[in-house]
Design a protein around this motif. Structure first.
Motif, PDB file in Angstrom:
ATOM      1  N   PRO A 148      58.666  48.531  98.378  1.00 42.12           N
ATOM      2  CA  PRO A 148      59.351  47.754  99.410  1.00 42.12           C
ATOM      3  C   PRO A 148      58.899  46.293  99.454  1.00 42.12           C
ATOM      4  O   PRO A 148      57.728  45.987  99.208  1.00 42.12           O
ATOM      5  CB  PRO A 148      58.980  48.466 100.705  1.00 42.12           C
ATOM      6  N   TYR A 149      59.876  45.421  99.763  1.00 40.87           N
ATOM      7  CA  TYR A 149      59.630  43.969  99.775  1.00 40.87           C
ATOM      8  C   TYR A 149      60.063  43.362 101.095  1.00 40.87           C
ATOM      9  O   TYR A 149      60.847  43.971 101.846  1.00 40.87           O
ATOM     10  CB  TYR A 149      60.410  43.302  98.640  1.00 40.87           C
ATOM     11  N   TRP A 150      59.564  42.173 101.356  1.00 39.69           N
ATOM     12  CA  TRP A 150      60.064  41.379 102.486  1.00 39.69           C
ATOM     13  C   TRP A 150      61.501  40.970 102.126  1.00 39.69           C
ATOM     14  O   TRP A 150      61.724  40.399 101.053  1.00 39.69           O
ATOM     15  CB  TRP A 150      59.158  40.162 102.654  1.00 39.69           C
ATOM     16  N   PRO A 151      62.481  41.287 102.987  1.00 42.29           N
ATOM     17  CA  PRO A 151      63.891  41.133 102.589  1.00 42.29           C
ATOM     18  C   PRO A 151      64.295  39.718 102.202  1.00 42.29           C
ATOM     19  O   PRO A 151      65.282  39.532 101.486  1.00 42.29           O
ATOM     20  CB  PRO A 151      64.662  41.588 103.833  1.00 42.29           C
ATOM     21  N   SER A 152      63.554  38.723 102.641  1.00 41.01           N
ATOM     22  CA  SER A 152      63.944  37.352 102.267  1.00 41.01           C
ATOM     23  C   SER A 152      63.773  37.099 100.772  1.00 41.01           C
ATOM     24  O   SER A 152      64.476  36.254 100.207  1.00 41.01           O
ATOM     25  CB  SER A 152      63.114  36.331 103.049  1.00 41.01           C
ATOM     26  N   THR A 172      54.540  47.216 104.295  1.00 44.90           N
ATOM     27  CA  THR A 172      53.730  48.439 104.194  1.00 44.90           C
ATOM     28  C   THR A 172      52.276  48.284 104.662  1.00 44.90           C
ATOM     29  O   THR A 172      51.607  49.275 104.883  1.00 44.90           O
ATOM     30  CB  THR A 172      53.660  48.924 102.730  1.00 44.90           C
ATOM     31  N   GLY A 173      51.792  47.047 104.747  1.00 45.93           N
ATOM     32  CA  GLY A 173      50.379  46.847 105.045  1.00 45.93           C
ATOM     33  C   GLY A 173      49.482  47.164 103.861  1.00 45.93           C
ATOM     34  O   GLY A 173      48.259  47.244 103.996  1.00 45.93           O
ATOM     35  N   PRO A 233      48.303  54.866 105.832  1.00 47.91           N
ATOM     36  CA  PRO A 233      47.785  53.924 106.825  1.00 47.91           C
ATOM     37  C   PRO A 233      47.773  52.485 106.310  1.00 47.91           C
ATOM     38  O   PRO A 233      47.312  52.224 105.204  1.00 47.91           O
ATOM     39  CB  PRO A 233      46.352  54.419 107.059  1.00 47.91           C
ATOM     40  N   PRO A 234      48.309  51.554 107.102  1.00 47.65           N
ATOM     41  CA  PRO A 234      48.289  50.155 106.685  1.00 47.65           C
ATOM     42  C   PRO A 234      46.859  49.618 106.627  1.00 47.65           C
ATOM     43  O   PRO A 234      46.027  49.973 107.454  1.00 47.65           O
ATOM     44  CB  PRO A 234      49.094  49.445 107.783  1.00 47.65           C
ATOM     45  N   GLN A 235      46.598  48.780 105.635  1.00 54.20           N
ATOM     46  CA  GLN A 235      45.261  48.181 105.497  1.00 54.20           C
ATOM     47  C   GLN A 235      45.245  46.714 105.890  1.00 54.20           C
ATOM     48  O   GLN A 235      44.221  46.043 105.814  1.00 54.20           O
ATOM     49  CB  GLN A 235      44.792  48.321 104.049  1.00 54.20           C
TER      50      GLN A 235
END
Ligand SMILES: Cc1ncc(COP(=O)(O)O)c(C=O)c1O
Length: 409
Positions: free
Chosen positions: A124-128, A178-179, A320-322
């Motif tokens: 997954p990516y930042w949609p921008s 996702t963290g 878990p996000p890091q």
């Protein structure tokens, strides 16, 4: 079909995150009790000392155009910060300041992409990212990285994806949505691949650099100093200092790229706001960084709450996000379930609709980030709001019925 819109304009969409936020706001406006976990911004106010620095800049008459690539004071402060934090020697000429990290990314792609050039984008990516690539004539090449890989790209995938048309690899750590945080050996392995492909540039988006919950990996520029000549680091004040509305971000890049991006910026927006730059210079130069440390602790506490609560809800799973302030929740276990009104949950978007309809919780579906079935929730909200939202999610999920076949099995 519009008679006046360009092909370029038709290639971009409005941000799906903004759209989800607007939907939540519209419902709240109609009097619905809505808890919005959609926004990618700290709920904290900008610290007082930073606001005071802005007021002082106004009083000094810093109300004029600024140099296109950024004020000397801010570029110096950014360079000094990288020296102090990472032992990386930068000069102000290595730095370009823009209206947010987003503009830095836009200008970098505008400066380097020709039609059909490929940009490798781990999902997954930042949609921008894909939209900014497309609006600049490039082709996003999506590399799906699911939970088994910790949502991270590995060396073999990277090697296999590189073609003669590859222009950029995009890395975002800590990652939105996702963290996930890349470790030293993971970055070193990716650097090793890039060394074999000298035509590929690397964009390291570290806008969430200060929001991480374990030990920090060494900086990319320390892991691969030999790749500095083809690295763009993107960072900014938005997340670290709760300054999203001030619109100040920066890039660290080789001189040729800084110059090309500066030329583009000179025809887009000129230098960023004088007052904003003065405020961020003061933020970076301040000896007291308590605000940043407190923010990290608050987000870590919420990450723990989310990581504990989500897996206790049947059908949901979470790595878990890091870092950053997002959780990317796997909702595959609920696909095929049925709402009380008999409608099936066929996708993450259906589940997101149900959470909003049933309990007024607004989150963003995984399709927006290039990997389904997931949804992203932002925990940049007060602890009590987050606790309430998690209870609402649990109630909404409990109201779903497993598909008939599962009940009989
Ligand atoms: C991964 C990532 N990069 C860059 C940005 C850009 O932030 P800004 O333009 O406010 O500096 C954001 C903001 O949401 C982000 O999530």
């Amino acid at each position: 079909m519009s008679i006046f819109l360009s092909q370029r304009a038709r290639r971009v969409r409005l941000s799906p995150i903004a759209a989800a936020g607007q939907r939540a706001n519209a419902l709240a406006g109609q009097g619905r009790d809505i808890v919005a976990l959609t926004a990618g911004e700290p709920e904290f106010d900008t610290p007082e000392a930073i606001k005071e620095a802005a007021v002082a800049a106004l009083a000094r008459g810093e109300t004029k155009y600024t140099p296109t690539a950024g004020t000397a004071a801010l570029r110096r402060a950014i360079a000094a910060r990288y020296g102090r934090d990472h032992g990386i020697a930068l000069t102000p000429a290595d730095v370009i300041v823009a209206n947010g990290g987003k503009q830095v990314i836009f200008e970098a792609f505008a400066a380097t992409l020709d039609s059909g050039d490929e940009v490798l984008l781990p999902a997954p990516y930042w949609p921008s990212f894909p939209d900014i690539v497309r609006v600049n004539d490039g082709t996003p090449v999506i590399l799906s990285c699911d939970e088994r890989s910790g949502f991270k790209l590995d060396a073999a995938r990277l090697e296999a994806a590189i073609t003669p048309r590859t222009r950029w690899l995009v890395l975002n750590t800590p990652a939105n949505p996702t963290g996930a945080v890349y470790r030293e050996r993971e970055l070193a392995a990716l650097a090793e691949v890039l060394r074999r492909h000298p035509h590929v540039l690397v964009l390291v988006d570290e806008i969430y650099e200060q929001i991480r919950f374990g030990a920090a990996a060494p900086h990319w520029l320390n892991i691969a100093p030999d790749l500095r000549g083809r690295t763009l680091v993107v960072n900014g004040a938005s997340k670290t200092y709760a300054m999203t509305g001030w619109r100040i971000g920066w890039g660290i890049a080789p001189a040729e790229l800084v110059q090309a991006m500066t030329a583009i910026q000179s025809q887009v927006s000129s230098g960023a706001s004088a007052i904003g730059q003065a405020a961020v210079a003061a933020a970076l130069d301040a000896a007291d960084q308590t605000f940043v440390q407190q923010g990290r602790l608050a987000y870590a506490r919420r990450a723990e709450l989310v990581s504990k609560t989500i897996p206790s809800i049947p059908g949901l799973r979470l790595l878990p996000p890091q870092g950053a302030f997002f959780a990317y929740v796997n909702c595959g276990g609920l696909i095929g379930h049925v709402r009380p009104d008999g409608r099936p949950i066929e996708s993450d978007a259906d589940l997101v609709d149900w959470l909003l309809e049933a309990e007024g919780v607004a989150v963003v579906d995984g399709a927006a980030y290039g990997l389904s079935p997931y949804f992203r929730l932002s925990f940049a909200v007060a602890d009590a709001v987050l606790e309430d939202a998690l209870q609402r999610i649990a109630r909404a999920v409990a109201a779903l019925q497993p598909a008939q076949a599962e009940v009989m099995a």
